[in-house]
Design a protein around this motif. Structure first.
Motif, PDB file in Angstrom:
ATOM      1  N   GLY A  68      35.217  37.253  53.236  1.00 33.87           N
ATOM      2  CA  GLY A  68      34.135  37.938  53.935  1.00 33.87           C
ATOM      3  C   GLY A  68      33.271  38.786  53.012  1.00 33.87           C
ATOM      4  O   GLY A  68      32.901  38.367  51.909  1.00 33.87           O
ATOM      5  N   ALA A  69      32.988  39.995  53.435  1.00 31.41           N
ATOM      6  CA  ALA A  69      32.104  40.888  52.678  1.00 31.41           C
ATOM      7  C   ALA A  69      32.694  41.283  51.333  1.00 31.41           C
ATOM      8  O   ALA A  69      31.967  41.630  50.398  1.00 31.41           O
ATOM      9  CB  ALA A  69      31.806  42.142  53.500  1.00 31.41           C
ATOM     10  N   ARG A  70      34.012  41.232  51.204  1.00 26.84           N
ATOM     11  CA  ARG A  70      34.643  41.620  49.940  1.00 26.84           C
ATOM     12  C   ARG A  70      34.230  40.695  48.795  1.00 26.84           C
ATOM     13  O   ARG A  70      34.244  41.097  47.626  1.00 26.84           O
ATOM     14  CB  ARG A  70      36.161  41.608  50.089  1.00 26.84           C
ATOM     15  N   LEU A  71      33.886  39.457  49.119  1.00 26.46           N
ATOM     16  CA  LEU A  71      33.521  38.499  48.086  1.00 26.46           C
ATOM     17  C   LEU A  71      32.346  39.009  47.257  1.00 26.46           C
ATOM     18  O   LEU A  71      32.291  38.806  46.041  1.00 26.46           O
ATOM     19  CB  LEU A  71      33.173  37.153  48.723  1.00 26.46           C
ATOM     20  N   GLN A  72      31.386  39.671  47.905  1.00 23.86           N
ATOM     21  CA  GLN A  72      30.220  40.188  47.202  1.00 23.86           C
ATOM     22  C   GLN A  72      30.386  41.643  46.772  1.00 23.86           C
ATOM     23  O   GLN A  72      29.975  42.028  45.679  1.00 23.86           O
ATOM     24  CB  GLN A  72      28.979  40.058  48.107  1.00 23.86           C
ATOM     25  N   SER A  73      31.012  42.449  47.617  1.00 20.69           N
ATOM     26  CA  SER A  73      31.118  43.883  47.328  1.00 20.69           C
ATOM     27  C   SER A  73      32.264  44.205  46.376  1.00 20.69           C
ATOM     28  O   SER A  73      32.217  45.199  45.643  1.00 20.69           O
ATOM     29  CB  SER A  73      31.297  44.673  48.628  1.00 20.69           C
ATOM     30  N   GLY A  74      33.314  43.385  46.382  1.00 19.95           N
ATOM     31  CA  GLY A  74      34.453  43.638  45.525  1.00 19.95           C
ATOM     32  C   GLY A  74      35.280  44.818  46.017  1.00 19.95           C
ATOM     33  O   GLY A  74      35.088  45.331  47.119  1.00 19.95           O
ATOM     34  N   GLY A  75      36.205  45.269  45.190  1.00 18.12           N
ATOM     35  CA  GLY A  75      37.050  46.398  45.547  1.00 18.12           C
ATOM     36  C   GLY A  75      38.361  45.982  46.164  1.00 18.12           C
ATOM     37  O   GLY A  75      38.448  44.963  46.844  1.00 18.12           O
ATOM     38  N   VAL A  76      39.403  46.797  45.921  1.00 13.14           N
ATOM     39  CA  VAL A  76      40.733  46.478  46.441  1.00 13.14           C
ATOM     40  C   VAL A  76      41.085  47.325  47.659  1.00 13.14           C
ATOM     41  O   VAL A  76      42.225  47.311  48.114  1.00 13.14           O
ATOM     42  CB  VAL A  76      41.809  46.673  45.346  1.00 13.14           C
ATOM     43  N   GLN A  77      40.122  48.088  48.184  1.00  9.50           N
ATOM     44  CA  GLN A  77      40.385  48.935  49.338  1.00  9.50           C
ATOM     45  C   GLN A  77      40.804  48.096  50.545  1.00  9.50           C
ATOM     46  O   GLN A  77      40.479  46.920  50.651  1.00  9.50           O
ATOM     47  CB  GLN A  77      39.146  49.761  49.697  1.00  9.50           C
ATOM     48  N   ARG A  78      41.528  48.721  51.453  1.00  9.63           N
ATOM     49  CA  ARG A  78      41.969  48.003  52.649  1.00  9.63           C
ATOM     50  C   ARG A  78      40.786  47.669  53.539  1.00  9.63           C
ATOM     51  O   ARG A  78      39.915  48.500  53.804  1.00  9.63           O
ATOM     52  CB  ARG A  78      42.980  48.842  53.433  1.00  9.63           C
ATOM     53  N   ASP A  79      40.751  46.447  53.997  1.00 12.58           N
ATOM     54  CA  ASP A  79      39.752  45.971  54.950  1.00 12.58           C
ATOM     55  C   ASP A  79      40.471  44.977  55.850  1.00 12.58           C
ATOM     56  O   ASP A  79      40.852  43.898  55.406  1.00 12.58           O
ATOM     57  CB  ASP A  79      38.573  45.307  54.237  1.00 12.58           C
ATOM     58  N   ASP A  80      40.660  45.336  57.111  1.00 14.35           N
ATOM     59  CA  ASP A  80      41.447  44.507  58.019  1.00 14.35           C
ATOM     60  C   ASP A  80      40.818  43.149  58.283  1.00 14.35           C
ATOM     61  O   ASP A  80      41.482  42.253  58.810  1.00 14.35           O
ATOM     62  CB  ASP A  80      41.669  45.239  59.353  1.00 14.35           C
ATOM     63  N   GLU A  81      39.548  42.971  57.941  1.00  9.47           N
ATOM     64  CA  GLU A  81      38.876  41.704  58.222  1.00  9.47           C
ATOM     65  C   GLU A  81      38.645  40.853  56.981  1.00  9.47           C
ATOM     66  O   GLU A  81      38.161  39.732  57.095  1.00  9.47           O
ATOM     67  CB  GLU A  81      37.539  41.976  58.918  1.00  9.47           C
ATOM     68  N   CYS A  82      38.975  41.367  55.800  1.00 10.66           N
ATOM     69  CA  CYS A  82      38.666  40.651  54.557  1.00 10.66           C
ATOM     70  C   CYS A  82      39.902  40.542  53.669  1.00 10.66           C
ATOM     71  O   CYS A  82      40.519  41.558  53.332  1.00 10.66           O
ATOM     72  CB  CYS A  82      37.557  41.361  53.783  1.00 10.66           C
ATOM     73  N   SER A  83      40.241  39.340  53.282  1.00 11.27           N
ATOM     74  CA  SER A  83      41.362  39.130  52.373  1.00 11.27           C
ATOM     75  C   SER A  83      41.009  39.605  50.968  1.00 11.27           C
ATOM     76  O   SER A  83      39.849  39.555  50.543  1.00 11.27           O
ATOM     77  CB  SER A  83      41.737  37.649  52.315  1.00 11.27           C
ATOM     78  N   LEU A  84      42.024  40.038  50.245  1.00 13.67           N
ATOM     79  CA  LEU A  84      41.907  40.339  48.824  1.00 13.67           C
ATOM     80  C   LEU A  84      42.636  39.227  48.087  1.00 13.67           C
ATOM     81  O   LEU A  84      43.830  39.013  48.305  1.00 13.67           O
ATOM     82  CB  LEU A  84      42.551  41.690  48.501  1.00 13.67           C
ATOM     83  N   ILE A  85      41.916  38.501  47.244  1.00 12.71           N
ATOM     84  CA  ILE A  85      42.529  37.412  46.496  1.00 12.71           C
ATOM     85  C   ILE A  85      42.531  37.779  45.023  1.00 12.71           C
ATOM     86  O   ILE A  85      41.480  38.029  44.425  1.00 12.71           O
ATOM     87  CB  ILE A  85      41.804  36.082  46.734  1.00 12.71           C
ATOM     88  N   LEU A  86      43.728  37.856  44.471  1.00  8.32           N
ATOM     89  CA  LEU A  86      43.903  38.204  43.068  1.00  8.32           C
ATOM     90  C   LEU A  86      44.116  36.938  42.251  1.00  8.32           C
ATOM     91  O   LEU A  86      44.733  35.976  42.712  1.00  8.32           O
ATOM     92  CB  LEU A  86      45.100  39.135  42.899  1.00  8.32           C
ATOM     93  N   GLY A  87      43.602  36.968  41.036  1.00  9.18           N
ATOM     94  CA  GLY A  87      43.772  35.840  40.136  1.00  9.18           C
ATOM     95  C   GLY A  87      44.312  36.299  38.793  1.00  9.18           C
ATOM     96  O   GLY A  87      44.204  37.473  38.433  1.00  9.18           O
ATOM     97  N   VAL A  88      44.884  35.367  38.062  1.00 17.77           N
ATOM     98  CA  VAL A  88      45.404  35.633  36.726  1.00 17.77           C
ATOM     99  C   VAL A  88      44.691  34.721  35.750  1.00 17.77           C
ATOM    100  O   VAL A  88      44.498  33.524  36.016  1.00 17.77           O
ATOM    101  CB  VAL A  88      46.926  35.377  36.665  1.00 17.77           C
ATOM    102  N   SER A  89      44.281  35.288  34.626  1.00 14.76           N
ATOM    103  CA  SER A  89      43.630  34.499  33.588  1.00 14.76           C
ATOM    104  C   SER A  89      44.249  34.841  32.233  1.00 14.76           C
ATOM    105  O   SER A  89      44.794  35.929  32.051  1.00 14.76           O
ATOM    106  CB  SER A  89      42.122  34.784  33.556  1.00 14.76           C
ATOM    107  N   PRO A  90      44.173  33.922  31.273  1.00 15.62           N
ATOM    108  CA  PRO A  90      44.678  34.210  29.928  1.00 15.62           C
ATOM    109  C   PRO A  90      43.811  35.273  29.267  1.00 15.62           C
ATOM    110  O   PRO A  90      42.589  35.313  29.467  1.00 15.62           O
ATOM    111  CB  PRO A  90      44.556  32.868  29.202  1.00 15.62           C
ATOM    112  N   GLU A  91      44.421  36.146  28.486  1.00 14.20           N
ATOM    113  CA  GLU A  91      43.659  37.165  27.772  1.00 14.20           C
ATOM    114  C   GLU A  91      42.907  36.585  26.593  1.00 14.20           C
ATOM    115  O   GLU A  91      41.878  37.120  26.184  1.00 14.20           O
ATOM    116  CB  GLU A  91      44.598  38.273  27.283  1.00 14.20           C
TER     117      GLU A  91
END
Length: 250
Positions: A68-91
């Motif tokens: 949802g809106a988190r895709l554009q706004s970012g941030g790890v704050q709680r939002d009951d309507e927007c999933s937080l998807i974390l990714g891992v990348s090589p350094e």
């Protein structure tokens, strides 16, 4: 993938460190959605069971909807309507084979034992009688980066976000009972199986459902915290959508 995510350092910082040398954790943004969906597709749907609506592009569309809106706004704050998807990348900036090599999804879901569907209703349309709890799903690691502790480390980051940022006391997930590696991982991390939420065997057989089992871990910093009661278990009507599994390919 390189055109969508040209740098191994494209993931947005989330303020948490990944306890695996050579890798970093960050938030999936617009340019990482398709690489992240490819990781999920490889982890769950490249075993001969893939269907048309499980194509990476369809997974990416559903991922954007859940974020949802988190895709554009970012941030790890709680939002009951927007999933937080974390990714891992090589350094290593020279490792551009894949900018996203592991993912995990954290969201607030009704505590009802159901596997969340691909496209999920907003929180305001959910039954008010079902409390919302932190929920992890879609934990996956690409084949080339498995057996390095990435799934465990990523789970620990999700737990810390749910505890310290979202102020949650419990964390839930489902795991495919056929995935021995995932079962060992979750047990070692302290997740308890809630067997009384299980779908009856006859229903699994008749409907061809994946034998997912609901699990819980208490993450409250309060040593006197009392876990939520299970008086709603009799109302379970599990969703048979294929997305939302929590069993990683390790």
């Amino acid at each position: 993938l390189l055109a969508a995510c040209p740098s191994a350092h494209a993931l947005s910082d989330v303020g948490f460190r990944l306890n695996v040398p050579g890798y970093r954790v960050g938030q999936i943004g617009p340019c990482e959605v398709e690489p992240a969906s490819s990781v999920i597709h490889e982890g769950f749907f490249q075993n001969g069971e893939a269907k048309d609506h499980q194509h990476p592009q369809q997974l990416a569309t559903a991922m954007r909807a859940r974020m949802g809106a988190r895709l554009q706004s970012g941030g790890v704050q709680r939002d009951d309507e927007c999933s937080l998807i974390l990714g891992v990348s090589p350094e290593d900036v020279g490792d551009l084979e894949r900018c996203v090599v592991a993912v995990a999804e954290l969201s607030m879901q009704p505590r009802n034992g159901r596997v969340p569907s691909n496209f999920r209703p907003p929180a305001r349309s959910r039954p008010s009688a079902e409390p919302l709890v932190a929920y992890i799903c879609n934990v996956a690691v690409t084949r080339a980066h498995r057996q390095r502790g990435l799934a465990r480390a990523l789970m620990c980051v999700c737990e810390e976000v749910a505890r310290s940022v979202w102020a949650c006391d419990e964390l839930y997930l489902h795991v495919d009972g056929r995935n021995r590696a995932a079962l060992r991982l979750y047990r070692s991390l302290g997740y308890e199986a809630l067997r009384h939420w299980d779908v009856p065997q006859w229903k699994e057989d008749c409907l061809g459902l994946v034998p997912n089992r609901y699990h819980r871990k208490v993450i409250s910093p309060d040593p006197l915290y009392t876990p939520l009661e299970d008086d709603m278990a009799t109302h379970v009507q599990p969703n048979s959508e294929p997305l939302g599994f929590a069993a990683p390919r390790l």
